[in-house]
Design a protein around this motif. Sequence first.
Motif, short mmCIF file in Angstrom:
data_model
loop_
_atom_site.label_atom_id
_atom_site.label_comp_id
_atom_site.label_asym_id
_atom_site.label_seq_id
_atom_site.Cartn_x
_atom_site.Cartn_y
_atom_site.Cartn_z
N SER A 35 46.79 26.60 9.27
CA SER A 35 47.77 25.80 9.99
C SER A 35 47.61 24.28 9.87
O SER A 35 48.47 23.54 10.33
CB SER A 35 47.73 26.17 11.48
OG SER A 35 46.45 25.92 12.01
N GLU A 36 46.51 23.81 9.25
CA GLU A 36 46.34 22.36 9.17
C GLU A 36 45.42 21.95 8.02
O GLU A 36 44.60 22.74 7.54
CB GLU A 36 45.78 21.80 10.47
CG GLU A 36 44.43 22.37 10.82
CD GLU A 36 44.03 22.14 12.27
OE1 GLU A 36 42.86 22.38 12.57
OE2 GLU A 36 44.88 21.74 13.08
N PHE A 37 45.59 20.70 7.60
CA PHE A 37 44.69 20.04 6.66
C PHE A 37 44.00 18.92 7.42
O PHE A 37 44.64 18.21 8.20
CB PHE A 37 45.47 19.44 5.48
CG PHE A 37 45.82 20.43 4.42
CD1 PHE A 37 45.12 20.46 3.22
CD2 PHE A 37 46.84 21.35 4.60
CE1 PHE A 37 45.44 21.38 2.23
CE2 PHE A 37 47.17 22.27 3.63
CZ PHE A 37 46.46 22.28 2.44
N VAL A 38 42.70 18.78 7.21
CA VAL A 38 41.94 17.71 7.83
C VAL A 38 41.39 16.84 6.71
O VAL A 38 40.69 17.31 5.82
CB VAL A 38 40.78 18.26 8.70
CG1 VAL A 38 39.97 17.12 9.29
CG2 VAL A 38 41.32 19.18 9.78
N VAL A 39 41.73 15.55 6.76
CA VAL A 39 41.27 14.60 5.75
C VAL A 39 40.37 13.58 6.44
O VAL A 39 40.82 12.87 7.35
CB VAL A 39 42.44 13.88 5.05
CG1 VAL A 39 41.92 12.99 3.92
CG2 VAL A 39 43.48 14.87 4.53
N ASP A 40 39.11 13.55 6.05
CA ASP A 40 38.16 12.57 6.56
C ASP A 40 38.01 11.47 5.51
O ASP A 40 37.62 11.73 4.37
CB ASP A 40 36.79 13.20 6.83
CG ASP A 40 36.78 14.06 8.08
OD1 ASP A 40 37.57 13.78 9.00
OD2 ASP A 40 35.99 15.01 8.14
N VAL A 58 44.76 14.58 10.66
CA VAL A 58 45.08 16.01 10.68
C VAL A 58 46.56 16.15 10.37
O VAL A 58 47.40 15.49 10.99
CB VAL A 58 44.75 16.63 12.05
CG1 VAL A 58 45.04 18.13 12.05
CG2 VAL A 58 43.28 16.38 12.42
N LEU A 59 46.87 16.98 9.36
CA LEU A 59 48.24 17.16 8.90
C LEU A 59 48.62 18.64 8.90
O LEU A 59 47.77 19.49 8.65
CB LEU A 59 48.38 16.67 7.45
CG LEU A 59 48.00 15.24 7.14
CD1 LEU A 59 47.44 15.13 5.74
CD2 LEU A 59 49.21 14.37 7.29
N THR A 60 49.89 18.91 9.09
CA THR A 60 50.38 20.26 8.87
C THR A 60 50.44 20.48 7.35
O THR A 60 50.51 19.50 6.59
CB THR A 60 51.79 20.46 9.45
OG1 THR A 60 52.70 19.61 8.74
CG2 THR A 60 51.83 20.17 10.94
N PRO A 61 50.44 21.72 6.89
CA PRO A 61 50.57 21.96 5.44
C PRO A 61 51.83 21.31 4.86
O PRO A 61 51.79 20.75 3.76
CB PRO A 61 50.61 23.49 5.32
CG PRO A 61 49.81 23.95 6.49
CD PRO A 61 50.16 22.98 7.60
N LYS A 62 52.93 21.35 5.59
CA LYS A 62 54.18 20.74 5.13
C LYS A 62 54.01 19.24 4.92
O LYS A 62 54.43 18.67 3.90
CB LYS A 62 55.28 21.02 6.14
CG LYS A 62 56.65 20.59 5.72
CD LYS A 62 57.65 21.02 6.79
CE LYS A 62 59.07 20.84 6.32
NZ LYS A 62 60.03 21.33 7.32
N HIS A 63 53.38 18.57 5.87
CA HIS A 63 53.17 17.12 5.74
C HIS A 63 52.11 16.80 4.68
O HIS A 63 52.20 15.77 4.02
CB HIS A 63 52.83 16.50 7.09
CG HIS A 63 54.02 16.36 7.97
ND1 HIS A 63 54.29 17.23 8.98
CD2 HIS A 63 55.04 15.47 7.95
CE1 HIS A 63 55.42 16.88 9.57
NE2 HIS A 63 55.91 15.82 8.96
#
Length: 107
Positions: A35-40, A58-63
């Motif tokens: 449900s999400e991507f986390v970019v550090d 934190v992004l949704t897969p769509k974003h």
Amino acid sequence: MDQNKNKKQQLNIEIPEGVIEGTYSNLAAIAHSPSEFVVDFMKILPGMPKPKVQSRIVLTPKHAKRLYRALQDNLARYEKTFGPIKEDDAPGGPMAPFNMGGPAGQA
């Protein structure tokens, strides 16, 4: 015909004072779940014992996909104007992506 439908929606974006200067990052780690991507975004400098996370997004897969496409487009336009960006790091080199415990991603 409604003329407003033909106009692109414009956002009035406000950038808070503490954010406007930006934050330097020369390393990123990406993890994802269904449900999400986390970019550090991190900064690592000579003499630093370990990278310090400067910002976590934190992004949704769509974003995440929209960001990916926007980066591709901007990189292509940048290289058209300024020439190819040289990638100094060989795959697996010292700045290679690393896993932070979630599903494997790439930076």
